[in-house]
Enzyme design. Structure first.
Site, PDB file in Angstrom:
ATOM      1  N   HIS B  69     -17.738  -9.732 -21.968  1.00  0.00           N
ATOM      2  CA  HIS B  69     -16.968  -9.467 -20.748  1.00  0.00           C
ATOM      3  C   HIS B  69     -16.931 -10.696 -19.835  1.00  0.00           C
ATOM      4  O   HIS B  69     -17.845 -10.934 -19.069  1.00  0.00           O
ATOM      5  CB  HIS B  69     -17.587  -8.282 -20.002  1.00  0.00           C
ATOM      6  CG  HIS B  69     -16.739  -7.758 -18.884  1.00  0.00           C
ATOM      7  ND1 HIS B  69     -16.809  -6.456 -18.455  1.00  0.00           N
ATOM      8  CD2 HIS B  69     -15.797  -8.346 -18.115  1.00  0.00           C
ATOM      9  CE1 HIS B  69     -15.959  -6.269 -17.455  1.00  0.00           C
ATOM     10  NE2 HIS B  69     -15.328  -7.413 -17.227  1.00  0.00           N
ATOM     11  N   HIS B  71     -13.991 -13.482 -17.634  1.00  0.00           N
ATOM     12  CA  HIS B  71     -12.622 -13.780 -17.210  1.00  0.00           C
ATOM     13  C   HIS B  71     -12.443 -15.295 -17.227  1.00  0.00           C
ATOM     14  O   HIS B  71     -13.104 -15.979 -16.458  1.00  0.00           O
ATOM     15  CB  HIS B  71     -12.361 -13.232 -15.803  1.00  0.00           C
ATOM     16  CG  HIS B  71     -12.538 -11.745 -15.693  1.00  0.00           C
ATOM     17  ND1 HIS B  71     -11.489 -10.862 -15.802  1.00  0.00           N
ATOM     18  CD2 HIS B  71     -13.639 -10.980 -15.514  1.00  0.00           C
ATOM     19  CE1 HIS B  71     -11.938  -9.614 -15.682  1.00  0.00           C
ATOM     20  NE2 HIS B  71     -13.249  -9.665 -15.506  1.00  0.00           N
ATOM     21  N   ARG B  73      -9.358 -16.589 -16.893  1.00  0.00           N
ATOM     22  CA  ARG B  73      -8.272 -16.779 -15.917  1.00  0.00           C
ATOM     23  C   ARG B  73      -7.044 -17.525 -16.436  1.00  0.00           C
ATOM     24  O   ARG B  73      -6.121 -17.782 -15.665  1.00  0.00           O
ATOM     25  CB  ARG B  73      -8.780 -17.530 -14.672  1.00  0.00           C
ATOM     26  CG  ARG B  73      -9.979 -16.887 -13.978  1.00  0.00           C
ATOM     27  CD  ARG B  73      -9.667 -15.520 -13.439  1.00  0.00           C
ATOM     28  NE  ARG B  73     -10.720 -15.032 -12.546  1.00  0.00           N
ATOM     29  CZ  ARG B  73     -10.937 -13.756 -12.293  1.00  0.00           C
ATOM     30  NH1 ARG B  73     -10.176 -12.835 -12.845  1.00  0.00           N
ATOM     31  NH2 ARG B  73     -11.880 -13.385 -11.477  1.00  0.00           N
ATOM     32  N   ASN B 103      -6.704  -9.489 -17.816  1.00  0.00           N
ATOM     33  CA  ASN B 103      -6.004  -9.528 -16.527  1.00  0.00           C
ATOM     34  C   ASN B 103      -5.607 -10.939 -16.126  1.00  0.00           C
ATOM     35  O   ASN B 103      -5.933 -11.419 -15.049  1.00  0.00           O
ATOM     36  CB  ASN B 103      -6.817  -8.841 -15.421  1.00  0.00           C
ATOM     37  CG  ASN B 103      -8.181  -9.467 -15.217  1.00  0.00           C
ATOM     38  OD1 ASN B 103      -8.666 -10.209 -16.072  1.00  0.00           O
ATOM     39  ND2 ASN B 103      -8.806  -9.188 -14.086  1.00  0.00           N
ATOM     40  N   ASP B 161      -9.380  -3.840 -17.645  1.00  0.00           N
ATOM     41  CA  ASP B 161     -10.446  -4.228 -16.710  1.00  0.00           C
ATOM     42  C   ASP B 161      -9.913  -4.830 -15.413  1.00  0.00           C
ATOM     43  O   ASP B 161      -8.969  -5.606 -15.406  1.00  0.00           O
ATOM     44  CB  ASP B 161     -11.410  -5.225 -17.346  1.00  0.00           C
ATOM     45  CG  ASP B 161     -12.579  -5.520 -16.419  1.00  0.00           C
ATOM     46  OD1 ASP B 161     -13.311  -4.584 -16.083  1.00  0.00           O
ATOM     47  OD2 ASP B 161     -12.730  -6.679 -16.004  1.00  0.00           O
ATOM     48  N   HIS B 241     -19.778  -2.895 -17.273  1.00  0.00           N
ATOM     49  CA  HIS B 241     -20.628  -3.097 -16.087  1.00  0.00           C
ATOM     50  C   HIS B 241     -21.195  -1.840 -15.430  1.00  0.00           C
ATOM     51  O   HIS B 241     -20.867  -1.511 -14.301  1.00  0.00           O
ATOM     52  CB  HIS B 241     -19.899  -3.937 -15.036  1.00  0.00           C
ATOM     53  CG  HIS B 241     -18.445  -3.618 -14.816  1.00  0.00           C
ATOM     54  ND1 HIS B 241     -18.006  -2.360 -14.514  1.00  0.00           N
ATOM     55  CD2 HIS B 241     -17.345  -4.413 -14.841  1.00  0.00           C
ATOM     56  CE1 HIS B 241     -16.691  -2.399 -14.363  1.00  0.00           C
ATOM     57  NE2 HIS B 241     -16.269  -3.628 -14.562  1.00  0.00           N
ATOM     58  N   ASN B 287     -17.278  -5.831  -8.071  1.00  0.00           N
ATOM     59  CA  ASN B 287     -16.946  -4.441  -8.288  1.00  0.00           C
ATOM     60  C   ASN B 287     -17.248  -4.067  -9.731  1.00  0.00           C
ATOM     61  O   ASN B 287     -16.662  -4.658 -10.628  1.00  0.00           O
ATOM     62  CB  ASN B 287     -15.459  -4.217  -7.982  1.00  0.00           C
ATOM     63  CG  ASN B 287     -15.116  -2.752  -7.883  1.00  0.00           C
ATOM     64  OD1 ASN B 287     -15.994  -1.890  -7.934  1.00  0.00           O
ATOM     65  ND2 ASN B 287     -13.838  -2.452  -7.757  1.00  0.00           N
ATOM     66  N   ASP B 314     -19.577 -10.359 -16.953  1.00  0.00           N
ATOM     67  CA  ASP B 314     -18.453 -10.133 -16.039  1.00  0.00           C
ATOM     68  C   ASP B 314     -18.193 -11.393 -15.211  1.00  0.00           C
ATOM     69  O   ASP B 314     -17.929 -11.330 -14.008  1.00  0.00           O
ATOM     70  CB  ASP B 314     -18.693  -8.921 -15.128  1.00  0.00           C
ATOM     71  CG  ASP B 314     -17.395  -8.446 -14.469  1.00  0.00           C
ATOM     72  OD1 ASP B 314     -16.317  -8.998 -14.796  1.00  0.00           O
ATOM     73  OD2 ASP B 314     -17.461  -7.530 -13.624  1.00  0.00           O
TER      74      ASP B 314
END
Lengths: 314, 437
Positions: B69, B71, B73, B103, B161, B241, B287, B314
């Site tokens: 997990h 990111h 980007r 995302n 996610d 998470h 979050n 995360d």
């Protein structure tokens, strides 16, 4: 002079009971001014105070403005509608710009909690919190306590009920802290939806029944109810809120005979305060406005008159 | 920079060989040749001429860490992180395989985006990047993505996610459909209606700071929903998470019922509580939010008893100008690739986990749960390895992280556990001695 240890006033917790008493003494001496024909002292001559308001506020902004002007400071008012905030300039850039323009003190009102504290760690001038989000409104608590002291002659040992939307109230947060510090016992009165479940070290008793909550109280402080709380289902309707939590002459029968009623304003008449004429002699609401100027003069003076900039004491 | 030279042979001398997948924990040497592990144990170390001999000083050699997990980007938010900087961050933290979330902009809901991510990562040649495809087109929670084509392109799982899978029905279809590829559906469990604009954990700290709270129930309601929906399918649900004691209980109970569920937590949920918001401000805003001490301890218990299968980071980079804002306005997320192993080692030092279990949670288990052929050290097997000094102390993020961003509540904290070298396919992709912070 009752100097403050802190270069900024961000939360009530920045102050000791002794410092609060010092602020009250200083406020008292400034109050005499307002009865004179020349209502000014030169204490802050040559200093610039910027009122930076990111939320609409007439009462607090005017109060700070009058306070600073009576101390002979130059005052600039910046509100969101006229500043470059609308052009997307970031908060920090705005404050740094204001500082670079030579501000000695910034009085800031902002809808986000924690902003004054955050700003104070990034600029060199004095920062005064004029209300941040749901967090604190320290000068309001100071003027509330000052009003109580003037009207009751003391603070220690009194019993105060704070009524209404505690959950969303910075006024309540500052007052709960300040009152506990000064030896006042605090009650919180409101529906469970408007009282925080986690109250940590708040030393406050909770009541859901208004009459029970204010029974035997020396002071009843009604909070302003934001009208949108009803649409968000914190309360079923304004009508029901008014019915259960409105302060009226008949409800006040449950409190002490000499009860003092306060409200930080602006009042939703007919909702949290009903028929004020019926308890006129108990109302301290206009006193709060009057004493507010003295308190803000005292705070500005004690923070800024020493000549030391914010970073010196930090 | 990666080494692609003919130096394809290394000897790691005098190391502690630790592979939880086979109960390996012994002193010895390790030989890497042609991308593979050529030998383990009591090897003869050549005097010279047969590739570099690296003095291991008793440091640990373990399977390269696997993060399910993160990111990265890219595409779309290259000012926060790129596949290149994210990969550098990963290998410096000991990660050899990283699953990257969908995302991005454009969203990874199309095989073209997936292929592009993989191609870029291969060109960079640091860690392996395994994209996770979106569950719904544009993360909008309406139309199922072409999961088959995404899986063919290389997606190893599916997730919206940042958002929960929006409806129970969409989740049901996603679990049913993805089951035919054996890929998990990963859910960010949050009832956004209950979160109601909250920015930190609901509790005393939020009360005092005057910040809107996100209740534990916000996570638990959706975990419950997901588990009930899972029961009606043959899919594999992976819960992202995990942060609350109640959610740990729900997953524990579901595993008792033999549901096909796996769960991850992140280092910050076992390292910090919502008290951290007081001093780290938006660098402690993510979050789900940092929770209470009771929750933190329940998360650790979940890691100990196997309820929580793995530790993921995360890793969520945001630029300083985005985090340097009012708390309410700052985006959620912190970076984590460079501090994850060290924070795990803190748990080991506190006696909460042993090192073998930690490495199991950070490599073996995530690799297996996501069907990645990684997470073991075997002769003839792929040489994805991390060499670290479990006692080496360092100051996190000082002078800087290798990530493009620096949003971490651990910046400046002295942490144990220093990654010294990382190997991917037998190539040395990170070497502390050659610089890097």
């Amino acid at each position: 002079m009752d100097a403050l240890r802190t270069p900024h006033l961000l939360t009530v917790s920045d102050l000791t009971p002794g410092e609060m008493e010092g602020i009250f003494r200083t406020a008292d001496s400034f109050l005499d001014l307002s009865s004179r024909t020349v209502k000014k002292v030169p204490s802050l001559r040559g200093k610039t105070v910027v009122n930076l308001f990111y939320e609409p506020s007439t009462r607090t902004r005017t109060s700070f403005e009058i306070a600073a002007k009576r101390l002979s400071a130059d005052v600039i008012n910046i509100t969101t509608s006229q500043s470059s905030v609308v052009k997307g300039e970031s908060l920090l850039d705005t404050v740094r710009t204001i500082e670079a323009l030579g501000a000695d003190g910034v009085v800031i009102r902002h809808p986000a909690s924690g902003v004054p504290e955050w700003i104070s760690r990034r600029v060199g001038c004095h920062v005064i919190n004029a209300g941040d989000g749901l967090h604190e409104h320290p000068t309001q608590a100071l003027l509330d306590l000052f009003t109580i002291q003037k009207r009751k002659g003391r603070l220690k040992g009194l019993r105060v009920a704070i009524v209404g939307d505690i959950l969303h109230s910075r006024v309540a947060r500052s007052n709960i802290r300040a009152m506990s510090l000064m030896g006042i016992s605090v009650r919180l009165v409101g529906p469970p939806t408007l009282i925080p479940k986690d109250r940590g070290d708040w030393n406050a008793e909770v009541f859901h029944d208004l009459r029970e909550g204010i029974s035997d109280c020396d002071v009843v402080m009604a909070l302003r109810l934001q009208l949108e709380r009803a649409t968000a289902n914190y309360i079923p309707s304004l009508k029901e809120y008014a019915k259960f939590y409105g302060i009226s002459p008949s409800v006040l029968q449950s409190a002490r005979p000499d009860v003092l009623v306060l409200h930080p304003g602006p009042i939703n008449r007919g909702i949290e305060i009903q028929d004020e004429e019926g308890f006129r002699e108990h109302s301290g609401i206009l006193d709060q406005v009057h004493f507010g100027v003295g308190i803000r003069m005292a705070v500005l003076y004690l923070l800024m008159a020493g000549g030391n900039k914010g970073e010196g004491n930090a | 920079m990666p080494e692609r030279s003919s130096d394809n042979t290394y000897f790691l001398k005098d190391v502690r060989l630790l592979d939880p997948s086979q109960g390996l924990d012994r002193e010895g040497h390790l030989h890497i040749r042609d991308g593979k592990v050529a030998g383990i144990g009591d090897l003869e170390i050549p005097r010279s001429g047969k590739g570099p001999v690296i003095a291991g000083n008793g440091w640990v050699v373990a399977p390269g860490l696997v993060d399910v997990h993160a990111h990265f980007r890219e595409p779309g938010f290259e000012y926060k992180e790129t596949i290149a900087t994210g990969s550098q961050s990963a290998v410096s933290g000991g990660f050899t395989s990283v699953c990257v979330m969908a995302n991005t902009d454009p969203v990874n809901d199309h095989p073209g985006v997936t292929l592009d991510m993989i191609r870029k990562a291969d060109d960079i040649g640091l860690c392996r990047v395994f994209p996770i495809g979106a569950v719904s087109v544009g993360l909008k929670g309406e139309t199922l993505t072409e999961m088959g084509s995404l899986a063919q392109a290389g997606c190893v799982g599916f997730s919206d996610d940042g958002y929960p899978v929006r409806t129970s029905r969409l989740l049901k279809r996603a679990l049913e459909y993805s089951a035919m590829f054996g890929k998990p559906v990963i859910d960010h469990c949050e009832d956004r209606d209950l979160s109601d604009g909250g920015v930190m954990n609901e509790g005393w700290v939020a009360t005092e700071l005057g910040l809107r709270g996100i209740p534990n129930a916000s996570e638990e309601v959706i975990v419950s929903r997901d588990l009930e929906v899972l029961k009606t399918t043959n899919g594999h649900l992976h819960i992202a998470h995990l942060s609350t004691a109640g959610a740990v209980r729900l997953v524990r109970e579901a595993k008792r019922r033999h549901l096909n569920v796996t769960a991850e937590t992140c280092p910050h949920y076992f390292s910090l509580t919502d008290e951290a918001v007081r001093c780290h401000h938006a660098d402690a805003k993510m979050n789900p939010p940092l929770r209470s001490e009771e929750d933190r301890l329940a998360i650790i218990e979940g890691l100990r008893d196997g309820t929580i299968d793995m530790i993921a980071t995360d890793h969520a980079p945001h630029a300083p100008f985005e985090k340097e804002k009012e708390f309410d306005q700052a985006p959620f997320g912190i970076i984590g690739l460079e501090t994850a192993l060290s924070l795990g080692i803190v748990l080991v030092r506190e006696g909460m986990l042993d090192l073998t279990s930690l490495l199991y949670l950070m490599s073996v288990r995530p690799a297996r749960a996501f069907g990645l052929p990684r997470g073991e050290i075997r002769e003839g097997g792929r040489a994805d390895l991390v060499l670290f000094d479990p006692d080496g102390m360092w100051e996190a993020g000082i002078p800087s992280f290798l990530s493009r961003s620096r949003n971490s509540p651990f910046r400046g904290r002295k942490l144990p556990g220093r990654v010294m070298m990382t190997f991917v396919d037998g190539r040395k992709v990170f070497d502390r001695r050659e610089g890097g912070s």
